[in-house]
Design a protein around this motif. Structure first.
Motif, PDB file in Angstrom:
ATOM      1  N   ASP A  12       0.724  -1.193   0.087  1.00  9.39           N
ATOM      2  CA  ASP A  12      -0.026  -0.015   0.018  1.00  9.39           C
ATOM      3  C   ASP A  12       0.882   1.211   0.005  1.00  9.39           C
ATOM      4  N   VAL A  13       1.807   1.366   0.929  1.00  9.19           N
ATOM      5  CA  VAL A  13       2.846   2.442   0.963  1.00  9.19           C
ATOM      6  C   VAL A  13       3.468   2.632  -0.449  1.00  9.19           C
ATOM      7  N   ALA A  14       3.893   1.571  -1.194  1.00  8.36           N
ATOM      8  CA  ALA A  14       4.650   1.555  -2.387  1.00  8.36           C
ATOM      9  C   ALA A  14       3.716   2.222  -3.553  1.00  8.36           C
ATOM     10  N   GLN A  15       2.419   1.764  -3.415  1.00 11.87           N
ATOM     11  CA  GLN A  15       1.447   2.343  -4.332  1.00 11.87           C
ATOM     12  C   GLN A  15       1.292   3.688  -4.295  1.00 11.87           C
ATOM     13  N   ALA A  16       1.250   4.025  -3.209  1.00  6.73           N
ATOM     14  CA  ALA A  16       0.888   5.367  -2.451  1.00  6.73           C
ATOM     15  C   ALA A  16       1.958   6.472  -2.863  1.00  6.73           C
ATOM     16  N   ALA A  17       3.116   5.865  -2.833  1.00  5.40           N
ATOM     17  CA  ALA A  17       4.250   6.711  -3.198  1.00  5.40           C
ATOM     18  C   ALA A  17       4.913   6.692  -4.498  1.00  5.40           C
ATOM     19  N   GLY A  18       4.154   5.688  -5.344  1.00  7.64           N
ATOM     20  CA  GLY A  18       4.648   5.429  -6.705  1.00  7.64           C
ATOM     21  C   GLY A  18       6.073   4.800  -6.821  1.00  7.64           C
ATOM     22  N   ARG A  35      20.882   4.847  -2.613  1.00  2.82           N
ATOM     23  CA  ARG A  35      20.343   3.836  -3.490  1.00  2.82           C
ATOM     24  C   ARG A  35      18.914   4.410  -4.115  1.00  2.82           C
ATOM     25  N   VAL A  36      18.335   5.456  -3.396  1.00  3.63           N
ATOM     26  CA  VAL A  36      17.282   6.213  -3.795  1.00  3.63           C
ATOM     27  C   VAL A  36      17.277   7.725  -3.434  1.00  3.63           C
ATOM     28  N   SER A  37      16.951   8.350  -3.900  1.00  7.21           N
ATOM     29  CA  SER A  37      16.723  10.021  -3.815  1.00  7.21           C
ATOM     30  C   SER A  37      16.351  10.373  -2.561  1.00  7.21           C
ATOM     31  N   GLU A  38      16.731  11.644  -2.068  1.00  3.20           N
ATOM     32  CA  GLU A  38      16.111  12.082  -0.882  1.00  3.20           C
ATOM     33  C   GLU A  38      14.784  12.576  -1.117  1.00  3.20           C
ATOM     34  N   ALA A  39      14.359  13.030  -2.352  1.00  2.00           N
ATOM     35  CA  ALA A  39      12.803  13.173  -2.567  1.00  2.00           C
ATOM     36  C   ALA A  39      12.151  11.894  -2.617  1.00  2.00           C
ATOM     37  N   THR A  40      12.669  10.791  -3.054  1.00  2.00           N
ATOM     38  CA  THR A  40      11.730   9.393  -3.142  1.00  2.00           C
ATOM     39  C   THR A  40      11.629   9.077  -1.727  1.00  2.00           C
ATOM     40  N   ALA A  41      12.507   9.226  -0.956  1.00  2.00           N
ATOM     41  CA  ALA A  41      12.919   8.830   0.418  1.00  2.00           C
ATOM     42  C   ALA A  41      11.550   9.784   1.383  1.00  2.00           C
ATOM     43  N   GLU A  42      11.547  10.660   1.097  1.00  2.00           N
ATOM     44  CA  GLU A  42      10.489  11.598   1.717  1.00  2.00           C
ATOM     45  C   GLU A  42       9.218  11.295   1.425  1.00  2.00           C
ATOM     46  N   ARG A  43       9.049  10.976   0.035  1.00  2.00           N
ATOM     47  CA  ARG A  43       7.775  10.675  -0.493  1.00  2.00           C
ATOM     48  C   ARG A  43       7.194   9.140   0.101  1.00  2.00           C
ATOM     49  N   VAL A  44       8.119   8.347   0.467  1.00  2.00           N
ATOM     50  CA  VAL A  44       7.952   6.951   0.962  1.00  2.00           C
ATOM     51  C   VAL A  44       7.341   7.223   2.458  1.00  2.00           C
ATOM     52  N   ARG A  45       8.230   8.131   3.297  1.00  2.00           N
ATOM     53  CA  ARG A  45       8.018   8.354   4.448  1.00  2.00           C
ATOM     54  C   ARG A  45       6.614   9.253   4.799  1.00  2.00           C
ATOM     55  N   GLU A  46       6.146  10.091   3.936  1.00  2.00           N
ATOM     56  CA  GLU A  46       5.147  10.885   3.852  1.00  2.00           C
ATOM     57  C   GLU A  46       3.985   9.878   3.700  1.00  2.00           C
ATOM     58  N   ALA A  47       3.923   8.778   2.666  1.00  2.00           N
ATOM     59  CA  ALA A  47       2.945   7.833   2.432  1.00  2.00           C
ATOM     60  C   ALA A  47       2.754   7.202   3.570  1.00  2.00           C
ATOM     61  N   ARG A  49       3.317   7.579   6.662  1.00  2.00           N
ATOM     62  CA  ARG A  49       2.792   8.417   7.798  1.00  2.00           C
ATOM     63  C   ARG A  49       1.177   8.631   7.517  1.00  2.00           C
ATOM     64  N   ASP A  50       0.766   8.937   6.077  1.00  2.00           N
ATOM     65  CA  ASP A  50      -0.791   9.051   5.984  1.00  2.00           C
ATOM     66  C   ASP A  50      -1.571   7.884   5.858  1.00  2.00           C
ATOM     67  N   LEU A  51      -0.997   6.711   5.566  1.00  2.00           N
ATOM     68  CA  LEU A  51      -1.537   5.476   5.952  1.00  2.00           C
ATOM     69  C   LEU A  51      -1.411   4.841   7.232  1.00  2.00           C
ATOM     70  N   GLY A  52      -0.682   5.485   8.150  1.00  2.00           N
ATOM     71  CA  GLY A  52      -0.429   4.778   9.408  1.00  2.00           C
ATOM     72  C   GLY A  52       0.118   3.514   9.424  1.00  2.00           C
ATOM     73  N   TYR A  53       1.025   3.368   8.482  1.00  2.00           N
ATOM     74  CA  TYR A  53       1.729   2.072   8.288  1.00  2.00           C
ATOM     75  C   TYR A  53       2.608   1.845   9.415  1.00  2.00           C
ATOM     76  N   ARG A  54       2.816   0.436   9.936  1.00  2.00           N
ATOM     77  CA  ARG A  54       3.747   0.062  10.820  1.00  2.00           C
ATOM     78  C   ARG A  54       4.289  -0.951  10.551  1.00  2.00           C
ATOM     79  N   PRO A  55       5.613  -1.405  10.443  1.00  2.00           N
ATOM     80  CA  PRO A  55       6.192  -2.831   9.952  1.00  2.00           C
ATOM     81  C   PRO A  55       5.508  -3.841  10.556  1.00  2.00           C
ATOM     82  N   ASN A  56       5.236  -5.106  10.091  1.00  2.00           N
ATOM     83  CA  ASN A  56       4.905  -6.275  10.612  1.00  2.00           C
ATOM     84  C   ASN A  56       6.200  -6.809  10.973  1.00  2.00           C
ATOM     85  N   LEU A  57       6.193  -7.094  12.292  1.00  2.00           N
ATOM     86  CA  LEU A  57       7.322  -7.740  12.758  1.00  2.00           C
ATOM     87  C   LEU A  57       7.701  -9.122  12.556  1.00  2.00           C
ATOM     88  N   ALA A  58       6.513 -10.008  12.442  1.00  2.00           N
ATOM     89  CA  ALA A  58       6.580 -11.213  11.825  1.00  2.00           C
ATOM     90  C   ALA A  58       6.959 -11.484  10.505  1.00  2.00           C
TER      91      ALA A  58
END
Length: 338
Positions: A12-18, A35-47, A49-58
């Protein structure tokens, strides 16, 4: 777009950030620099945050190799091609301390039974052929780190795609036939709803259309010799000028075309040329030996496994399609009168 669960996923995060899932893993694992640009990294972090994503530890434990087991999902093993894919994947897996479980999706009877009570609990990731993609839902394999083989890179459900350069293979076949003087072609197309076969039809039509005075007729058949025989015979009996070459999506289809041509009292390649695609052992068992496109199945499997290992490590898999090669044998010649 509906999600498979209420909890947002890295997909979901990948799709939202493109971006790809691999890029999401790099950014959220703080391995993105260089490996990726600062702009891309910020877009991923923003997506995220917006989605409320938390890594699945399992899932993270799985990516770290807790089970060190990978599932390879392929169509039924009716040709040696997918056996070669398995061989290549298993070799790379063994070199990295992983095992590979094979999951064939039998033709005509739907997906095989789920070999695990819970795929997520037993597997680190999945490599799947687009020809067997329907089986992924049955085993919930689309919820795991996933690499797709022979899949549209623009619309793949996987974190990465690995493709053979099928389009170039079709271009090589078409250019070979055009160079011999063929202008009327029968395309014996695999009746399989898969991206790889859509590419074959598209490239053949485009290459032929670029040359004035050409004609492509299409007949469809499931990938079996008897179905190919029936479809080819029916197409060659249609009124109007007969095609001078049959371009087959698969070597097994070509074997059926051979039988149809001979049933009509025609000779290969004197009256009609035939080409295949795969370069199976069957290609040199046919008489005359079949002009076809060689696909490196073992390298395909190797690249698929290396891509999945990269995804599991949060790295971007190597890009670029795997080259293919036209092998000219005795089943093609100039059309009659040329």
């Amino acid at each position: 777009m509906a999600r498979s669960s209420t909890r947002p996923t890295s997909r979901d995060v990948a799709q939202a950030a493109g971006v790809s899932q691999a890029a999401v893993s790099l950014v959220l694992g703080d391995k993105w620099r260089g490996r990726v640009s600062e702009a891309t990294a910020e877009r991923v972090r923003e997506a995220a945050r917006d989605l409320g994503y938390r890594p699945n530890l399992a899932a993270r434990n799985l990516r770290l190799g807790r089970t060190r087991t990978v599932l390879l999902v392929v169509p039924a093993l009716t040709t040696e091609f997918f056996a070669g894919v398995y061989t290549g994947a298993a070799r790379v897996a063994a070199e990295n301390g992983f095992g590979v479980v094979l999951y064939p999706s039998p033709e005509g009877i739907g997906p095989a039974r789920d070999p695990f009570a819970s795929a997520q609990a037993a597997l680190d990731g999945v490599i799947a052929s687009s020809m067997a993609a329907d089986a992924l839902t049955a085993i919930r394999g689309d919820q795991l780190p996933l690499v797709m083989l022979d899949s549209d890179p623009e619309g793949s459900m996987g974190a990465a795609t690995v493709n053979l350069d099928i389009a170039d293979g079709v271009r090589q076949v078409t250019d070979h036939l055009l160079g011999l003087g063929h202008r009327r072609v029968l395309h014996l197309a695999a009746d399989v709803p898969s991206w790889t076969f859509e590419i074959r039809a598209r490239e053949l039509a485009a290459r032929m259309a670029a040359v004035p005075g050409t004609q492509v007729r299409t007949a469809r058949a499931p990938i079996s010799i008897e179905d190919a025989l029936a479809a080819t015979e029916a197409a060659l009996r249609l009124p109007g000028p007969r095609p001078t070459a049959v371009v087959c999506d698969d070597d097994k289809l070509a074997a059926g075309a051979y039988k149809a041509v001979r049933r009509l009292g025609l000779r290969i390649p004197d009256d009609i040329s035939v080409t295949g695609l795969d370069d199976l052992a069957l290609a040199t068992a046919l008489d005359p030996e079949l002009t076809t496109v060689r696909l490196d199945a073992e390298l395909f499997g190797e690249r698929g496994m290396r891509a999945l290992l990269a995804v599991l490590e949060g790295e971007e898999p190597a890009g670029g399609d795997i080259p293919v090669q036209l092998v000219v044998r005795a089943s093609t010649a100039p059309p009659p009168g040329v």
